[in-house]
Design an enzyme around this catalytic site. Sequence first.
Site, mmCIF file in Angstrom:
data_model
loop_
_atom_site.group_PDB
_atom_site.id
_atom_site.type_symbol
_atom_site.label_atom_id
_atom_site.label_comp_id
_atom_site.label_asym_id
_atom_site.label_seq_id
_atom_site.Cartn_x
_atom_site.Cartn_y
_atom_site.Cartn_z
ATOM 1 N N GLY A 12 0.781 -1.231 0.000
ATOM 2 C CA GLY A 12 0.000 0.000 0.000
ATOM 3 C C GLY A 12 0.812 1.280 0.000
ATOM 4 N N ASN A 14 1.485 3.035 -2.629
ATOM 5 C CA ASN A 14 0.769 3.970 -3.506
ATOM 6 C C ASN A 14 -0.450 4.544 -2.798
ATOM 7 O OD1 ASN A 14 1.897 4.211 -6.383
ATOM 8 N ND2 ASN A 14 2.115 2.042 -5.927
ATOM 9 N N ASN A 108 -5.589 2.648 -13.081
ATOM 10 C CA ASN A 108 -4.623 1.676 -12.583
ATOM 11 C C ASN A 108 -3.235 2.291 -12.688
ATOM 12 O OD1 ASN A 108 -3.627 -0.991 -11.823
ATOM 13 N ND2 ASN A 108 -2.959 -1.211 -13.949
ATOM 14 N N HIS A 110 0.607 1.237 -13.306
ATOM 15 C CA HIS A 110 1.413 0.107 -13.788
ATOM 16 C C HIS A 110 2.888 0.535 -13.799
ATOM 17 C CE1 HIS A 110 2.309 -3.605 -15.857
ATOM 18 N NE2 HIS A 110 3.133 -2.908 -16.621
ATOM 19 N N GLU A 148 -11.496 -3.396 -20.868
ATOM 20 C CA GLU A 148 -11.675 -4.848 -20.777
ATOM 21 C C GLU A 148 -10.357 -5.608 -20.910
ATOM 22 O OE1 GLU A 148 -13.216 -2.769 -22.851
ATOM 23 O OE2 GLU A 148 -15.149 -2.634 -21.800
ATOM 24 N N ALA A 180 8.437 7.744 -9.800
ATOM 25 C CA ALA A 180 7.321 7.842 -10.753
ATOM 26 C C ALA A 180 5.960 7.536 -10.123
ATOM 27 C CB ALA A 180 7.578 6.926 -11.939
ATOM 28 N N GLU A 181 5.782 6.318 -9.619
ATOM 29 C CA GLU A 181 4.432 5.914 -9.182
ATOM 30 C C GLU A 181 3.843 6.844 -8.135
ATOM 31 O OE1 GLU A 181 3.825 1.683 -8.365
ATOM 32 O OE2 GLU A 181 5.704 1.271 -9.363
HETATM 33 C C1 GRF Z 1 3.181 -1.123 -7.532
HETATM 34 O O1 GRF Z 1 4.419 -1.358 -8.121
HETATM 35 C C2 GRF Z 1 2.143 -0.919 -8.595
HETATM 36 O O2 GRF Z 1 2.644 -0.278 -9.725
HETATM 37 C C3 GRF Z 1 1.778 -2.305 -8.941
HETATM 38 O O3 GRF Z 1 1.770 -2.988 -7.700
HETATM 39 C C4 GRF Z 1 2.663 -2.350 -6.803
HETATM 40 C C5 GRF Z 1 1.901 -2.014 -5.557
HETATM 41 O O4 GRF Z 1 2.712 -1.527 -4.525
HETATM 42 N N1 GRF Z 1 0.571 -2.346 -9.716
HETATM 43 P P1 GRF Z 1 2.063 -0.905 -3.228
HETATM 44 O O5 GRF Z 1 1.115 -1.930 -2.621
HETATM 45 O O6 GRF Z 1 1.361 0.367 -3.601
HETATM 46 O O7 GRF Z 1 3.231 -0.636 -2.306
#
Ligand code: GRF
Length: 215
Positions: A12, A14, A108, A110, A148, A180-181
């Site tokens: 978690g 993110n 989402n 990625h 989808e 990035a994320e």
């Molecule tokens: C992240 O790398 C995200 O891009 C991928 O799953 C991972 C989740 O990490 N889809 P977290 O649970 O947010 O730490």
Amino acid sequence: MLKIAVLVSGGGTNLQAVIDAIAAGTITNSRIEVVISNNKNAYALERAAQNGIPHRCISPKDFADRDEFNRQLLLALNSYSVDLVVLAGFLVVIPPEVIAAYKNRTINIHPSLIPSFCGTGYYGLNVHKGALLRGVKITGATVHFVDEGTDTGPILLQKAVEVKEDDTPESLQRRVMEEAEWKILPEAIHLIANGRVEVENGKTLIRSEKGMDTI
Ligand code: GRF
């Protein structure tokens, strides 16, 4: 006020980035209504608890078949009247009924620059193993709307990250998250919450001060 459901399976981080951005005011007009995990031991649920956010586990394992799980997940989302579903490391295939009900309202994150290293089998460390195996010099992360297909929906934001020669899948995963994320997921939510995103012909348009830009 954009009402958000965040779907998680693991640590978690993110989710935490979104919680922090809402607290800091870099995401405005938004509230996390519920965090849903398919895994009752996900640390993401603990993060929700620590921040006073309603949270629950809905796992395919708890239902007689996948159809029933799909129905219950949709019912749960509907019961919180959410405007946006955020998949933040959710490792369960999204039910078609959820995709249909939340079309252009599900995003989402990625951990690659789509269309590289995405699609079936590319999740978690596999994505970064793939990037290292191919020897790319640049990777990154993508926020996209969910359709989808697997990682095929309209791309909303992307951010590039340098690959280093001594990277391992783990070190690369960490840098992609940090650089990035954790930046583009909050940014995407902020843009949506402020009415700055449109989807047209499978592409996103983001409203800047000047007008709409095709991304
Ligand atoms: C992240 O790398 C995200 O891009 C991928 O799953 C991972 C989740 O990490 N889809 P977290 O649970 O947010 O730490």
